[in-house]
Design an enzyme around this catalytic site. Structure first.
Site, PDB file in Angstrom:
ATOM      1  N   SER A 127       0.840  -1.210   0.000  1.00 36.38           N
ATOM      2  CA  SER A 127       0.000   0.000   0.000  1.00 36.38           C
ATOM      3  C   SER A 127       0.868   1.250   0.000  1.00 36.38           C
ATOM      4  O   SER A 127       0.645   2.172  -0.796  1.00 36.38           O
ATOM      5  CB  SER A 127      -0.873   0.054   1.253  1.00 36.38           C
ATOM      6  OG  SER A 127      -1.912  -0.860   1.157  1.00 36.38           O
ATOM      7  N   ARG A 136       0.287   8.072   5.452  1.00 37.39           N
ATOM      8  CA  ARG A 136      -0.619   7.254   6.282  1.00 37.39           C
ATOM      9  C   ARG A 136      -2.055   7.782   6.215  1.00 37.39           C
ATOM     10  O   ARG A 136      -3.019   7.027   6.287  1.00 37.39           O
ATOM     11  CB  ARG A 136      -0.099   7.204   7.730  1.00 37.39           C
ATOM     12  CG  ARG A 136      -0.281   5.853   8.357  1.00 37.39           C
ATOM     13  CD  ARG A 136       0.343   5.723   9.715  1.00 37.39           C
ATOM     14  NE  ARG A 136      -0.185   4.540  10.361  1.00 37.39           N
ATOM     15  CZ  ARG A 136       0.369   3.328  10.314  1.00 37.39           C
ATOM     16  NH1 ARG A 136       1.486   3.133   9.676  1.00 37.39           N
ATOM     17  NH2 ARG A 136      -0.204   2.304  10.926  1.00 37.39           N
ATOM     18  N   HIS A 193      -3.436   6.513   3.035  1.00 35.44           N
ATOM     19  CA  HIS A 193      -3.666   5.076   3.228  1.00 35.44           C
ATOM     20  C   HIS A 193      -5.010   4.834   3.920  1.00 35.44           C
ATOM     21  O   HIS A 193      -5.809   3.994   3.501  1.00 35.44           O
ATOM     22  CB  HIS A 193      -2.498   4.535   4.067  1.00 35.44           C
ATOM     23  CG  HIS A 193      -2.557   3.089   4.378  1.00 35.44           C
ATOM     24  ND1 HIS A 193      -2.733   2.620   5.652  1.00 35.44           N
ATOM     25  CD2 HIS A 193      -2.451   2.001   3.594  1.00 35.44           C
ATOM     26  CE1 HIS A 193      -2.734   1.294   5.634  1.00 35.44           C
ATOM     27  NE2 HIS A 193      -2.559   0.895   4.400  1.00 35.44           N
TER      28      HIS A 193
END
Ligand SMILES: C/C1=C2N=C(/C=C3N=C(/C(C)=C4\N[C@@](C)([C@@H]5N=C1[C@](C)(CCC(=O)O)[C@H]5CC(=O)O)[C@@](C)(CC(=O)O)[C@@H]4CCC(=O)O)[C@@](C)(CC(=O)O)[C@@H]\3CCC(=O)O)C(C)(C)[C@@H]/2CCC(=O)O
Length: 209
Positions: A16, A39, A42
């Protein structure tokens, strides 16, 4: 015929993050800020979010330094506080959400405000040097800015201002951007939410990625 899929959690994260770093334009973020934005993208599953993320005042460094010094993390909603990965925290930091304190409903009624906003009154003993994370409620961010207009109000080290929605979200974040009371991160406009706010905290909490 059973479906084949990736079953290794660490490998899923690695793939990812590699996809995000290949597809997103992260050129505007320095080495401290980049893992925070990665993040957040994500958690949202949304390359392009980076175009809406803004930081000022050396936000990432200020927030990390505070966490490493043991600062508490003050969260507007339990969805935020519950998402913080405790094992990533550098100093066993306290994670505090006062929204469900039994005093809050009466305080909100008396003040004629939301529970989310009035719950911040219970932050005062913890606010000095804290990392504030507002991922849900626009009224909480507005109330915090009003509290900080008082020079005697304790000052947090840094603010993640990512409330979401259609009423007050864009406006409260624009107000944070205009006031710049302490180093902060915002996601501009209607975008925001608990998940990307927690992702930012978890990225700040650990340098390993
Ligand atoms: C108006 C409110 C908004 N809530 C949004 C989105 C979500 N909220 C969820 C949940 C479960 C909770 N929201 C409350 C914070 C509740 N939400 C509000 C308030 C009415 C006012 C806040 C504000 O406008 O600033 C607020 C209640 C209050 O009096 O403060 C919550 C406490 C309600 C409750 O369950 O009692 C609760 C938080 C519980 C917790 O985590 O501690 C959602 C999951 C929606 C749902 O349940 O359907 C969702 C989560 C979004 C996220 O990522 O965090 C908005 C969109 C932010 C909205 C404010 C703006 C708007 O445009 O309407």
């Amino acid at each position: 015929m059973p479906y084949e899929y990736e079953k290794d959690g660490a490998a899923i994260y690695r793939q990812s993050f590699a996809t995000i770093r290949a597809e997103a334009d992260l050129t505007g973020f320095d080495a401290e800020a980049e893992p925070v934005v990665v993040r957040m993208i994500h958690a949202a599953g949304m390359v392009g979010l980076e175009r809406h993320v803004r930081m000022f005042g050396g936000f990432a460094t200020a927030a990390r330094t505070a966490l490493e010094a043991g600062a508490p993390i003050l969260c507007d909603a339990r969805m935020v506080s519950e998402g913080v990965t405790r094992t990533r925290l550098p100093a066993d930091n306290a994670v505090i959400c006062t929204l469900h304190d039994p005093r809050v409903p009466d305080m909100a009624k008396a003040a004629g405000n939301t529970r989310s906003a009035i719950a911040l009154e219970l932050w005062r003993p913890h606010l000095e040097g804290a990392l504030v994370a507002i991922g849900n409620a626009p009224t909480a961010l507005f109330h915090l800015l009003n509290m900080l207009e008082d020079p005697t109000c304790p000052r947090p080290a840094a603010i993640i201002g990512c409330p979401v929605g259609f009423v007050g979200a864009a406006e409260s974040k624009a107000a944070l951007w205009a006031d710049q009371p302490v180093p902060s991160l915002i996601v501009d406009g209607r975008l925001g939410g608990s998940a990307i706010t927690v992702a930012a905290i978890n990225a700040l909490a650990s340098r390993a990625e």
